[in-house]
Design an enzyme around this catalytic site. Sequence first.
Site, PDB file in Angstrom:
ATOM      1  N   SER A  23       5.565  -4.909   0.220  1.00 32.99           N
ATOM      2  CA  SER A  23       7.049  -4.061   0.277  1.00 32.99           C
ATOM      3  C   SER A  23       7.250  -5.374  -0.994  1.00 32.99           C
ATOM      4  O   SER A  23       6.925  -4.693  -2.740  1.00 32.99           O
ATOM      5  CB  SER A  23       7.027  -4.956   1.240  1.00 32.99           C
ATOM      6  OG  SER A  23       9.011  -4.152   1.901  1.00 32.99           O
ATOM      7  N   ASP A  48       6.218   6.103   5.604  1.00 30.53           N
ATOM      8  CA  ASP A  48       7.100   5.661   4.830  1.00 30.53           C
ATOM      9  C   ASP A  48       7.866   5.909   3.977  1.00 30.53           C
ATOM     10  O   ASP A  48       7.573   6.721   3.096  1.00 30.53           O
ATOM     11  CB  ASP A  48       5.890   3.872   4.306  1.00 30.53           C
ATOM     12  CG  ASP A  48       7.278   3.167   4.025  1.00 30.53           C
ATOM     13  OD1 ASP A  48       8.115   3.215   3.410  1.00 30.53           O
ATOM     14  OD2 ASP A  48       6.950   2.337   2.815  1.00 30.53           O
ATOM     15  N   HIS A 108       6.065   1.872   6.833  1.00 29.79           N
ATOM     16  CA  HIS A 108       6.038   0.349   6.873  1.00 29.79           C
ATOM     17  C   HIS A 108       6.129  -0.261   7.441  1.00 29.79           C
ATOM     18  O   HIS A 108       6.830  -0.456   8.599  1.00 29.79           O
ATOM     19  CB  HIS A 108       7.798   0.585   6.153  1.00 29.79           C
ATOM     20  CG  HIS A 108       8.273   0.020   4.882  1.00 29.79           C
ATOM     21  ND1 HIS A 108       7.732  -0.300   3.307  1.00 29.79           N
ATOM     22  CD2 HIS A 108       8.484  -1.530   5.055  1.00 29.79           C
ATOM     23  CE1 HIS A 108       8.086  -1.786   3.028  1.00 29.79           C
ATOM     24  NE2 HIS A 108       8.651  -2.134   3.663  1.00 29.79           N
TER      25      HIS A 108
END
Length: 297
Positions: free
Chosen positions: A144, A239, A269
Site C-alpha cells: 500500500s 481493490d 486491498h
Amino acid sequence: MAFSSRVQARGIQLLLGHMMSRVHKDLRFTDVPQRTGTLRVETGAGPVTCTVYRPPATTGSPAPVYVNFHGGGFVVGRPEQDDHICRYIAATAGCVVINVDYAVAPQRQFPVPVTQAYDVTAWVAEHGPEGGWDGSRLAVGGHSAGANLTAAVCRLARDRGTFSPRLQIIDSAPLDQLADPATKQSLIAKPLLSPQLMRIFTAAYVPDPADRAHPLVSPALSDDLAGLPPALVITAENDRLRGEGDAYAKALEAADVPVTHRVFEGADHYFTHTGPVPAAKQAIDLMATTLRTALDD
C-alpha cells in the site's frame, strides 16, 4: 492543511493503528522462527528505527538484504503489521529483512517519508559488512503506502546512481494521488478503501495539491520509467487501487522494465494481512520466491 483535516487524520491514525496490527490468525506463520534485532539509521529527515529479521540458517557468506516499507495510508505508523511477511521472507528467501519505521503524517508530511525511506535503503546498501548482509544484493518492497515509497526509492536510486535494487515489490499501491478517489472504482459494493478515507490520507500526506502530481508522490503519472529495477507488481481484483497498479505494470513493461504482474482474484486491498487466507499465502510466497530468485548470485 486545515485543522479539521489534521484532526481527522489523527483520529484515523489512532483508530486504524490498532486494527491494522491485527493480522488474520491464519496468516501469522507462528511456525516460522523469529530472529530479530533493532537498528537505528540517521537520515536527512531524522533518525529512523528499523527491525532486522535474520534468516534462520547461516552460511559462510553474508545473506542478501530486503528493505520493507509497511502500509497505512502514510498515516498509520505500525511496522509490526508486516511481521508475518518479514519473518516468512527472511526464512523462505534466505535474506536479511529490514523493516522500516518511517515517519507518518500528519505529523511528518511529504517529502519526509520519501527522504527517510531512500536514506535508510542507501545506508543498508552501503553498510553490509557491519550489518552482516550483502548490500550489493539488495531488493526493496512494500505494501500500500509502503509500495508507493518503494517506487519513489527506486526512482531516486536510478536518478542518483547510488545503488541498484535487483527487485522492487509493488503490492496494492496508491500510485496516482492526483485523481479524485471517487473515480477509482471497485467490483464490489463496499471495498475496504472509501473515497473519504483516501482523501484524508492524501490531504494528510501531501497537503499542497500542487505536489500531488510529483513523480515521487504519483509514480503512475510519470512517463520516465526506463531503467527502473525489475518489478513484482501485485494487485487485488476488488481493490480501488487495482486500476493504477495494473496500469503501472503495463507502463513499466512498455519502458522495457522486466515485470511480473499478478492480479489476485476475489481479494481486496490489504488482503496480504486480512485474507482471504489462500490468496494472501500465495501472494506472500510469490514475494519470497521472486526475491530468492532475484537475489541469488
